[in-house]
Every structure is written in structure tokens, then in C-alpha cells.
Design a protein around this motif. Sequence first.
Motif, short mmCIF file in Angstrom:
data_model
loop_
_atom_site.label_atom_id
_atom_site.label_comp_id
_atom_site.label_asym_id
_atom_site.label_seq_id
_atom_site.Cartn_x
_atom_site.Cartn_y
_atom_site.Cartn_z
N ALA A 203 0.84 -1.09 -0.02
CA ALA A 203 0.10 0.14 -0.07
C ALA A 203 0.69 1.32 0.10
O ALA A 203 0.53 2.32 -0.69
CB ALA A 203 -0.92 0.16 1.17
N TYR A 204 1.86 1.14 0.84
CA TYR A 204 3.03 2.28 0.69
C TYR A 204 3.48 2.61 -0.47
O TYR A 204 3.57 3.87 -0.85
CB TYR A 204 3.96 1.96 1.82
CG TYR A 204 5.14 3.02 1.84
CD1 TYR A 204 5.12 4.37 2.62
CD2 TYR A 204 6.18 2.71 1.04
CE1 TYR A 204 6.09 5.11 2.50
CE2 TYR A 204 7.06 3.57 0.99
CZ TYR A 204 7.40 4.79 1.69
OH TYR A 204 8.33 5.80 1.74
N ALA A 210 1.60 6.59 -6.74
CA ALA A 210 0.75 7.59 -7.25
C ALA A 210 0.77 9.16 -7.20
O ALA A 210 0.49 9.74 -7.98
CB ALA A 210 -0.51 7.15 -6.32
N LEU A 211 1.64 9.27 -6.19
CA LEU A 211 2.13 10.86 -5.61
C LEU A 211 2.90 11.17 -6.99
O LEU A 211 3.17 12.30 -7.54
CB LEU A 211 2.53 11.08 -4.50
CG LEU A 211 1.77 10.83 -3.39
CD1 LEU A 211 2.70 10.71 -1.95
CD2 LEU A 211 0.84 11.91 -3.30
N GLU A 261 -8.07 2.34 -4.57
CA GLU A 261 -9.45 2.45 -4.57
C GLU A 261 -9.85 2.45 -3.31
O GLU A 261 -11.03 3.09 -2.99
CB GLU A 261 -9.70 1.14 -5.39
CG GLU A 261 -9.30 1.20 -6.83
CD GLU A 261 -9.77 -0.28 -7.40
OE1 GLU A 261 -10.11 -1.30 -6.44
OE2 GLU A 261 -9.33 -0.57 -8.62
N ASP A 262 -9.09 1.92 -2.15
CA ASP A 262 -9.61 1.84 -0.81
C ASP A 262 -9.75 3.32 -0.43
O ASP A 262 -10.52 3.66 0.40
CB ASP A 262 -8.74 0.90 -0.01
CG ASP A 262 -8.82 -0.47 -0.22
OD1 ASP A 262 -10.03 -1.04 -0.80
OD2 ASP A 262 -7.94 -1.46 0.10
N LEU A 263 -8.61 4.06 -0.87
CA LEU A 263 -8.44 5.43 -0.47
C LEU A 263 -9.87 6.24 -0.93
O LEU A 263 -10.46 6.92 -0.17
CB LEU A 263 -7.46 6.24 -0.81
CG LEU A 263 -6.05 5.66 -0.06
CD1 LEU A 263 -4.77 6.43 -0.95
CD2 LEU A 263 -6.01 6.31 1.39
N THR A 264 -10.04 5.97 -2.06
CA THR A 264 -11.42 6.77 -2.78
C THR A 264 -12.56 6.27 -2.05
O THR A 264 -13.44 7.25 -1.80
CB THR A 264 -11.57 6.18 -4.19
OG1 THR A 264 -10.32 6.63 -4.89
CG2 THR A 264 -12.70 7.14 -4.61
N ARG A 265 -12.63 4.98 -1.88
CA ARG A 265 -14.02 4.72 -1.13
C ARG A 265 -14.05 5.04 0.32
O ARG A 265 -15.11 5.74 1.01
CB ARG A 265 -13.98 3.13 -1.28
CG ARG A 265 -14.37 2.38 -2.57
CD ARG A 265 -15.16 0.99 -2.16
NE ARG A 265 -13.87 0.35 -1.67
CZ ARG A 265 -12.98 -0.26 -2.48
NH1 ARG A 265 -13.18 -0.45 -3.82
NH2 ARG A 265 -11.90 -1.12 -2.06
N GLU A 268 -14.85 8.84 0.24
CA GLU A 268 -16.50 9.13 -0.07
C GLU A 268 -17.28 8.67 0.97
O GLU A 268 -18.34 9.35 1.26
CB GLU A 268 -16.84 8.35 -1.45
CG GLU A 268 -16.18 9.13 -2.54
CD GLU A 268 -16.32 7.79 -4.05
OE1 GLU A 268 -16.93 6.68 -3.62
OE2 GLU A 268 -15.89 8.56 -5.07
N ASP A 269 -17.17 7.58 1.68
CA ASP A 269 -17.84 7.12 2.75
C ASP A 269 -17.93 8.15 4.05
O ASP A 269 -18.79 8.57 4.59
CB ASP A 269 -17.23 5.82 3.36
CG ASP A 269 -17.54 4.67 2.43
OD1 ASP A 269 -18.26 4.86 1.55
OD2 ASP A 269 -16.99 3.84 2.53
N ARG A 270 -16.61 8.92 4.35
CA ARG A 270 -16.65 9.72 5.34
C ARG A 270 -17.52 11.03 4.86
O ARG A 270 -18.13 11.54 5.84
CB ARG A 270 -15.17 10.29 5.40
CG ARG A 270 -14.99 11.32 6.47
CD ARG A 270 -13.33 11.42 6.85
NE ARG A 270 -13.22 12.08 8.00
CZ ARG A 270 -12.06 12.38 8.65
NH1 ARG A 270 -11.05 11.41 8.57
NH2 ARG A 270 -11.72 13.09 9.77
#
Length: 276
Positions: A203-204, A210-211, A261-265, A268-270
Motif C-alpha cells: 500500500a505504501y 501515485a504521488l 481504490e480503498d482510499l477513494t471509497r 467518499e464514505d466519510r
Amino acid sequence: MERALLSEKLLEELNVIEATVSEVIKKCDLSISKCRDLIYRFKKQISNFTFKSVDAEIQFFKFTKQLPLSNLVYYSELRSFEIQFPLGNQEVQKKYIQKKMDKINRFFRYNLDFVQYIEQDKKHLDESYFTRAYFKDVNITYSRHYYRDKDFCTSHDLLLAKLSANKRLIAYLKKRFSKINENCIPCDDCSESNLKWTFSNTAYVELLYALSSVGAINDGKVEISLIDKVLRKAFNHDSGDIYKIYSEIRRRKKSRAKFMEDLTRGLEDRMDSADA
């Protein structure tokens, strides 16, 4: 396909161990056990197995088997290093680390041609290096090679594993040496900040790339190794060989950007919860 998935599952388990187990020797023991179990499982499957093609055999010995094998070499070497780490003064400890680094650097010098072959992503010798058909042609110079299983080994699969493991060891040793130079006793509780990366190493590396990919740091005009250096210090995280991990991410059969994808979800949930 099944064997590749088993290797991916092992990587996830090793990342969990890295993130949750702080004591180095215990971390090594757990990781070694899992790597040995998978290698033994592969050996039972492969020893009397005929691959459908040369490419399939190369894929197994150059990639699939490498994940448990290179990690086994790495954690075995790391465990040996830590068990023998001197309890004397800092100069004694620095000499011990430097001696280990010199030994690893000799390995890279002695195997320079193969190192360049791998780093330049060449493939023209893969059939000789990573299929069992050529194992009998290896010029044996060390007695220990006589004990390698010709039905489960190729001429260069172990060498590739050592190459990958030694790259990780060099990064670990540099961090150890740096701690001593900072007049800090090397230990797992010693950190540059109060922040700690608690997700997997995979994940790191996803976040790191990505950055870099979107130019979020210095408009993209910065080496990814420098971003890694800053984040490692900020998150007190030993990222290991980020290039090898990125290569493993690229070979995923399912989502190659799972953490993104987990970051995006999660975001959005927050926001949905805040709007409710």
C-alpha cells in the motif's frame, strides 16, 4: 495461475507481519516459516511437473518462485545479522555493519554481468537461466551446489533471489548505520517522528508511485527515491526495495491499484457520513 495467487497471498501475509511485528528476530522467524512452507508446497507440485511451454517454466522460476525464495534469503540473512549484532560501543557496531555491506558489495561485483542483465530487463538468456533443462550445464565451483535439487532449481533462480535479498539488506544496513551516526541506539522503538505507517508495504508503494505519477510533489520534477526517503522518515517506515514491490504490483491478476481504490471509497464514505 494458482501458484501465482499463492505467491501474492504470501506477500500480503509478509506485509502484515512487517506492519504488526516490531521485534526483528520474531519478525524474521514468522516470515521464514511462511516462506519455507510455500517453497515446500511448490516443490511437491513442480518436481515431477512438465510445464506447457518454456515461457511458463520461465515465468515460474523467474517470478513466482522468487517471491518466497528471495524473502526466505532476506529474512534468513537479516536474522543472522541481528543475532550476531555486537553489544559493544558504536564504533564496534559500525565496523560490523560495514563488514556486512562490504560482503554484499563483493557479491554485486562478482555477479556484475547477471546484475546488469536483470536490471536492464533483458530476456535473451532466460531459457538458459530459468529452465531446468540447463541446470546440468552449470559450472559448479562450490560444493553446496551439488545438493541443490535439479528437479526444482535452475542455474540462476537462487542467484536472482540473492540479488533481490541483498538489495533489501543494503537498504536495511544503511538505516542501521544512520541510526548509529545520529547517536541513537538502533531499535524498533526509535523513530524520527511520532507517526508510523500501519498499512502494508505494498500500500505504501502504491501511494508513493501515485504521488509521483500525478506530479503531486514538485510538479513531478523529483526522483521517486527522494519522495520515498522523505516519507520513510515521516512515517518511520522501512520501505525496502520499492522498485521490486512496484514490479510485483504491476503483475497483479486483479486490481493493480487496490489501495488507491480503498482510499477513494474511504474518503467518499466519510463525506457521505458527514452529509447525512
